[in-house]
Design a protein around this motif. Structure first.
Motif, PDB file in Angstrom:
ATOM      1  N   ASP A 142      -5.782  -4.364  -2.594  1.00 44.67           N
ATOM      2  CA  ASP A 142      -5.309  -5.756  -2.590  1.00 44.67           C
ATOM      3  C   ASP A 142      -5.487  -6.449  -3.940  1.00 44.67           C
ATOM      4  O   ASP A 142      -5.796  -7.642  -4.001  1.00 44.67           O
ATOM      5  CB  ASP A 142      -6.030  -6.571  -1.502  1.00 44.67           C
ATOM      6  CG  ASP A 142      -5.838  -5.998  -0.117  1.00 44.67           C
ATOM      7  OD1 ASP A 142      -4.688  -5.710   0.241  1.00 44.67           O
ATOM      8  OD2 ASP A 142      -6.841  -5.825   0.602  1.00 44.67           O
TER       9      ASP A 142
ATOM     10  N   TYR B 113      -5.034  -8.998   4.631  1.00 48.08           N
ATOM     11  CA  TYR B 113      -5.614  -9.845   3.591  1.00 48.08           C
ATOM     12  C   TYR B 113      -4.540 -10.329   2.616  1.00 48.08           C
ATOM     13  O   TYR B 113      -4.443 -11.526   2.307  1.00 48.08           O
ATOM     14  CB  TYR B 113      -6.702  -9.069   2.848  1.00 48.08           C
ATOM     15  CG  TYR B 113      -7.319  -9.835   1.707  1.00 48.08           C
ATOM     16  CD1 TYR B 113      -8.153 -10.919   1.940  1.00 48.08           C
ATOM     17  CD2 TYR B 113      -7.067  -9.462   0.387  1.00 48.08           C
ATOM     18  CE1 TYR B 113      -8.721 -11.621   0.890  1.00 48.08           C
ATOM     19  CE2 TYR B 113      -7.627 -10.160  -0.671  1.00 48.08           C
ATOM     20  CZ  TYR B 113      -8.453 -11.229  -0.413  1.00 48.08           C
ATOM     21  OH  TYR B 113      -9.006 -11.939  -1.448  1.00 48.08           O
ATOM     22  N   THR B 114      -3.733  -9.403   2.113  1.00 47.00           N
ATOM     23  CA  THR B 114      -2.647  -9.778   1.201  1.00 47.00           C
ATOM     24  C   THR B 114      -1.683 -10.736   1.874  1.00 47.00           C
ATOM     25  O   THR B 114      -1.263 -11.741   1.283  1.00 47.00           O
ATOM     26  CB  THR B 114      -1.908  -8.516   0.715  1.00 47.00           C
ATOM     27  OG1 THR B 114      -2.745  -7.806  -0.202  1.00 47.00           O
ATOM     28  CG2 THR B 114      -0.606  -8.866   0.015  1.00 47.00           C
ATOM     29  N   ARG B 115      -1.308 -10.440   3.096  1.00 46.36           N
ATOM     30  CA  ARG B 115      -0.400 -11.324   3.845  1.00 46.36           C
ATOM     31  C   ARG B 115      -0.951 -12.741   3.922  1.00 46.36           C
ATOM     32  O   ARG B 115      -0.248 -13.716   3.660  1.00 46.36           O
ATOM     33  CB  ARG B 115      -0.199 -10.765   5.258  1.00 46.36           C
ATOM     34  CG  ARG B 115       0.664 -11.623   6.178  1.00 46.36           C
ATOM     35  CD  ARG B 115       0.404 -11.252   7.620  1.00 46.36           C
ATOM     36  NE  ARG B 115      -0.987 -11.538   8.004  1.00 46.36           N
ATOM     37  CZ  ARG B 115      -1.652 -10.869   8.954  1.00 46.36           C
ATOM     38  NH1 ARG B 115      -1.088  -9.866   9.588  1.00 46.36           N
ATOM     39  NH2 ARG B 115      -2.897 -11.212   9.229  1.00 46.36           N
TER      40      ARG B 115
ATOM     41  N   LEU C 169       1.801  -4.069   4.076  1.00 41.73           N
ATOM     42  CA  LEU C 169       0.939  -5.108   3.532  1.00 41.73           C
ATOM     43  C   LEU C 169      -0.359  -5.124   4.312  1.00 41.73           C
ATOM     44  O   LEU C 169      -0.355  -4.996   5.542  1.00 41.73           O
ATOM     45  CB  LEU C 169       1.595  -6.484   3.686  1.00 41.73           C
ATOM     46  CG  LEU C 169       2.867  -6.787   2.904  1.00 41.73           C
ATOM     47  CD1 LEU C 169       3.488  -8.063   3.454  1.00 41.73           C
ATOM     48  CD2 LEU C 169       2.550  -6.931   1.424  1.00 41.73           C
ATOM     49  N   SER C 170      -1.464  -5.321   3.613  1.00 44.33           N
ATOM     50  CA  SER C 170      -2.714  -5.509   4.339  1.00 44.33           C
ATOM     51  C   SER C 170      -2.734  -6.921   4.922  1.00 44.33           C
ATOM     52  O   SER C 170      -2.083  -7.832   4.397  1.00 44.33           O
ATOM     53  CB  SER C 170      -3.912  -5.331   3.408  1.00 44.33           C
ATOM     54  OG  SER C 170      -4.056  -6.469   2.577  1.00 44.33           O
TER      55      SER C 170
ATOM     56  N   ARG D 297       0.846  -1.188   0.000  1.00 49.39           N
ATOM     57  CA  ARG D 297       0.000   0.000   0.000  1.00 49.39           C
ATOM     58  C   ARG D 297       0.890   1.251   0.000  1.00 49.39           C
ATOM     59  O   ARG D 297       2.106   1.159   0.142  1.00 49.39           O
ATOM     60  CB  ARG D 297      -0.930  -0.027   1.221  1.00 49.39           C
ATOM     61  CG  ARG D 297      -1.906  -1.202   1.190  1.00 49.39           C
ATOM     62  CD  ARG D 297      -2.813  -1.270   2.411  1.00 49.39           C
ATOM     63  NE  ARG D 297      -2.083  -1.616   3.628  1.00 49.39           N
ATOM     64  CZ  ARG D 297      -2.675  -1.961   4.770  1.00 49.39           C
ATOM     65  NH1 ARG D 297      -4.000  -2.006   4.852  1.00 49.39           N
ATOM     66  NH2 ARG D 297      -1.946  -2.267   5.827  1.00 49.39           N
TER      67      ARG D 297
ATOM     68  N   ALA E   4      -3.397  -9.762  -4.462  1.00 47.14           N
ATOM     69  CA  ALA E   4      -3.868 -10.876  -3.641  1.00 47.14           C
ATOM     70  C   ALA E   4      -5.203 -11.408  -4.129  1.00 47.14           C
ATOM     71  O   ALA E   4      -5.432 -12.626  -4.173  1.00 47.14           O
ATOM     72  CB  ALA E   4      -3.968 -10.439  -2.179  1.00 47.14           C
ATOM     73  N   HIS E   5      -6.112 -10.520  -4.516  1.00 53.55           N
ATOM     74  CA  HIS E   5      -7.407 -10.967  -5.032  1.00 53.55           C
ATOM     75  C   HIS E   5      -7.227 -11.800  -6.293  1.00 53.55           C
ATOM     76  O   HIS E   5      -7.903 -12.829  -6.468  1.00 53.55           O
ATOM     77  CB  HIS E   5      -8.317  -9.771  -5.314  1.00 53.55           C
ATOM     78  CG  HIS E   5      -8.969  -9.201  -4.103  1.00 53.55           C
ATOM     79  ND1 HIS E   5      -9.854  -9.920  -3.312  1.00 53.55           N
ATOM     80  CD2 HIS E   5      -8.876  -7.975  -3.512  1.00 53.55           C
ATOM     81  CE1 HIS E   5     -10.270  -9.173  -2.311  1.00 53.55           C
ATOM     82  NE2 HIS E   5      -9.684  -7.980  -2.413  1.00 53.55           N
TER      83      HIS E   5
ATOM     84  N   GLY F  58      -9.851  -9.485   6.058  1.00 54.49           N
ATOM     85  CA  GLY F  58      -8.537  -9.042   5.655  1.00 54.49           C
ATOM     86  C   GLY F  58      -8.363  -7.544   5.691  1.00 54.49           C
ATOM     87  O   GLY F  58      -7.239  -7.058   5.666  1.00 54.49           O
ATOM     88  N   GLN F  59      -9.424  -6.794   5.752  1.00 52.95           N
ATOM     89  CA  GLN F  59      -9.325  -5.344   5.738  1.00 52.95           C
ATOM     90  C   GLN F  59      -9.301  -4.751   7.144  1.00 52.95           C
ATOM     91  O   GLN F  59      -9.217  -3.543   7.289  1.00 52.95           O
ATOM     92  CB  GLN F  59     -10.500  -4.760   4.951  1.00 52.95           C
ATOM     93  CG  GLN F  59     -10.564  -5.185   3.489  1.00 52.95           C
ATOM     94  CD  GLN F  59      -9.322  -4.792   2.739  1.00 52.95           C
ATOM     95  OE1 GLN F  59      -8.779  -3.705   2.927  1.00 52.95           O
ATOM     96  NE2 GLN F  59      -8.838  -5.686   1.884  1.00 52.95           N
TER      97      GLN F  59
ATOM     98  N   ASN G   6      -3.243  -1.147  -5.702  1.00 49.83           N
ATOM     99  CA  ASN G   6      -2.459  -1.648  -4.569  1.00 49.83           C
ATOM    100  C   ASN G   6      -3.160  -1.374  -3.240  1.00 49.83           C
ATOM    101  O   ASN G   6      -2.980  -2.114  -2.273  1.00 49.83           O
ATOM    102  CB  ASN G   6      -1.063  -1.017  -4.558  1.00 49.83           C
ATOM    103  CG  ASN G   6      -1.081   0.498  -4.408  1.00 49.83           C
ATOM    104  OD1 ASN G   6      -1.954   1.181  -4.965  1.00 49.83           O
ATOM    105  ND2 ASN G   6      -0.127   1.043  -3.672  1.00 49.83           N
TER     106      ASN G   6
END
Length: 293
Positions: A267, A24-26, A21-22, A16, A270-271, A291-292, A264
């Protein structure tokens, strides 16, 4: 079935805008890695700098660093391969900058294969901001007179400043060594009105870096899914089989992309990986809402 690999840029793509990292992405990438899906990154950062922002993910495959100059196995702390700029050329580039009153950050590997960033006393706004953004980074070492030590390998010489300060350096160095170096200038993500001007080996770019990485991994480039956002990702897009641009990407990257995904901040990478995993029958579903948080 041929092995697919996902290779993502970091800044502006996976990370971001606050360099984080969010959750969710992690979680999505961590779960993919647990199932032996090949996910890795290609970045302008070095390994220590990259780990400072993405260490929450248990990366296990080799990574592409310094815009393609270095292939590094972080799991085993091993330099696998790379492209180093010749010592004499490195010193000439430092001398050109000195004529204009600027010295670069000298990114290198020392005799023990450790990352080093040599620099003279920092007095200019952009250089100080860059250094301050990497607190306690063990790579940095101030020297009285910057030059390329005999047993060091040059990864990159990076000038930071205003465009009008760096352009004369770019022009002179390119006139001297344009056929044997890779010169790259782009706006800094985090320092207002400032630019990075980077010089490295002619093959120290993300195109050749990805090709070198794929040879070591035994993965065909046609099976490489690449994600990017800025002009230093053009080489990644030239070499990758499937090219994915985040919605916040530079227009040139968007033009080259096969698909455009969420930004970014939302996510997007990641999505996309999660969707592909679900299509292949992998159980990697993560709650987008959770994730958010």
């Amino acid at each position: 079935m041929k092995k697919r690999a996902y290779i993502t840029d970091l800044d502006g793509t996976l990370l971001r805008s606050d360099q984080t990292l969010s959750p969710y992405t992690r979680d999505v990438i961590s779960n993919a890695l647990e199932q032996d899906v090949v996910v890795t990154f290609a970045t302008a950062r070095g390994y220590i700098s990259a780990q400072s922002v993405v260490s929450d993910i248990p990366w296990k495959y080799p990574v592409i660093l310094y815009n393609g100059a270095l292939i590094y196995d972080g799991l085993n702390q091993n330099v696998m391969d790379g492209y180093w700029l010749e010592r004499d050329i490195s010193n000439e580039i430092i001398d050109v900058g000195r004529k204009f009153g600027i010295t670069p950050f000298y990114f290198s590997l020392d005799v023990d294969h450790r990352e080093r960033v040599l620099h003279e006393t920092l007095r200019r706004e952009g250089e100080i901001s860059f250094y301050d953004s990497r607190p306690h980074d063990p790579r940095f070492l101030e020297v009285k007179n910057l030059n390329c030590p005999p047993d060091y390998r040059t990864l990159a010489l990076t000038y930071i400043g205003l465009h009008e300060e760096l352009e004369p350096i770019r022009q002179e160095v390119t006139a001297l060594y344009g056929d044997v170096i890779h010169a790259h200038m782009m706006p800094d993500y985090y320092i207002r009105n400032h630019y990075f001007l980077e010089f490295s080996h002619t093959k120290a770019n993300k195109r050749d870096g990805l090709q070198l990485w794929s040879a070591h991994m035994g993965i065909d480039l046609e099976n490489a899914v690449v994600f990017g956002d800025h002009i230093n990702d053009i080489g990644l897009f030239e070499a990758g089989g499937t090219r994915i641009a985040v919605r916040n990407a530079h227009e040139r990257i968007r033009q080259l992309a096969d698909h455009i995904i969420d930004s970014n901040e939302l996510d997007g990478v990641a999505h996309y990986i999660q969707q592909q995993m679900e299509l292949s029958g992998k159980n990697t579903t993560i709650s987008a809402l959770g994730g958010q948080l």
